[in-house]
Design an enzyme around this catalytic site. Structure first.
Site, PDB file in Angstrom:
ATOM      1  CB  ALA A 235      -0.630   0.444   0.880  1.00 56.72           C
ATOM      2  CE  LYS A 236       0.890   7.861  -2.703  1.00 58.44           C
ATOM      3  NZ  LYS A 236      -0.867   8.743  -3.484  1.00 58.44           N
ATOM      4  NE  ARG A 237      -1.520   0.494   6.188  1.00 56.53           N
ATOM      5  CZ  ARG A 237      -1.961   0.351   5.357  1.00 56.53           C
ATOM      6  NH1 ARG A 237      -2.525   1.265   4.141  1.00 56.53           N
ATOM      7  NH2 ARG A 237      -2.620  -0.920   5.010  1.00 56.53           N
TER       8      ARG A 237
END
Ligand code: GLU
Length: 305
Positions: A235-237
């Site tokens: 995920a982007k995080r």
């Protein structure tokens, strides 16, 4: 129509390394088998303004090209409605008035697989329907005659999964992904579906629906996902996992292409990878993204085989 493969992103944000890796593989599957390669924007749901343009730019930046104009699902409602109309005329749909909570709380039907729709609205009388219709807008469900279906996958072999009375059109009027994807693949001549293996469990539903609509079931190849160090879907995080974030760290798109191709055991440029691509040689397990790998690429030329 010439056979085609495709990549069908949802424009919900930037593509991350996992999405880009799947796109590269879908392109390699299609091009190595003489197919056209199409890009379809699945914007019925989760669309974010501007995301489509960024996704297409990033696909081009990692070296992909595609045939024909990009197709957008929001522009295809009449095509989905036609298919829905054919199913309805054949008695293969019914209205469903259930809330999510009612579905969760309903006792499941005997022998029904976990998570399957319990059938609450399947056999209502017309009087019951009239009453329920006044309470809330109806979704449209498939009246499935089976509870499971088998598909064949290039990487997974025979796979049997649940088919329930799944939703074809949501109660907000939006066509459901499972209907749109089947109609679009058939309409676009897509006979090879390469995508992340998180979608394997939806595939029996889609293959069953394709059969009901008289379509040929495509060849499926569900490729392993990219996971983070904790074993969860990327995920982007997870840090610098998009082209823009990696560019900010000095990593070029060519280096990303090389990293992704090498992660599936291929040489680091698309022409070289295409020359030796073989589906059977692909890894069957997820790629755990080593968080230091992208930064290791700093200033380094992509490795040659
Ligand atoms: N739009 C779906 C996604 O981005 C993919 C659908 C498909 O490839 O069939 O998850």
């Amino acid at each position: 129509m010439t056979a085609a493969g495709r990549f069908a992103p949802s424009p919900s944000g930037e593509l991350h390394l996992g999405n880009l890796r799947t796109a590269l593989l879908a392109w390699l599957f299609a091009r190595s088998s003489g197919r056209r390669f199409l890009v379809r924007v699945e914007d019925l749901d989760r669309a974010r303004a501007g995301a489509e343009a960024v996704q297409l730019r990033d696909l081009a930046a990692v070296g992909l090209d595609w045939d024909d104009d990009v197709v957008r699902q929001t522009e295809r409602t009449p095509v989905y409605e036609e298919a829905l109309g054919r199913l309805a005329a054949a008695g293969l749909t019914y209205e469903c008035y259930c809330t999510r909570r009612e579905i969760q709380e309903a006792p499941s039907a005997p022998h029904a697989p976990q998570g399957a729709y319990p059938g609450t609205c399947r056999d209502l009388t017309e009087a019951q329907r009239v009453r329920r219709r006044a309470e809330r807008p109806a979704a449209i469900r498939l009246r499935a005659a089976v509870t499971e279906w088998a598909v064949t996958d290039v990487l997974h072999g025979r796979y049997v999964g649940v088919v329930d009375d799944f939703v074809l059109r949501r109660n907000d009027g939006v066509v459901a992904y499972n209907l749109a994807v089947v109609v679009d693949d058939a309409a676009q001549g897509v006979d090879q579906v390469v995508r992340g293996d998180d979608l394997l469990p939806s595939t029996p539903r889609q293959a069953y629906l394709a059969g009901l609509l008289g379509y040929r079931v495509p060849e499926y190849a569900h490729v392993p996902l990219v996971l983070n160090a904790a074993g969860r879907r990327l995920a982007k995080r997870d840090g610098a996992v998009t082209l823009a974030a990696l560019a900010a760290e000095g990593v070029s798109a060519e280096q990303v292409t090389a990293l992704l191709l090498e992660s599936v055991g291929l040489p680091g440029t698309l022409p070289e990878a295409l020359a030796v691509f073989s589906p059977s040689a692909l890894p069957r397990t997820p790629w755990i993204l080593d968080p230091v790998a992208p930064s290791r690429l700093h200033g380094e030329a992509p490795r040659r085989p």
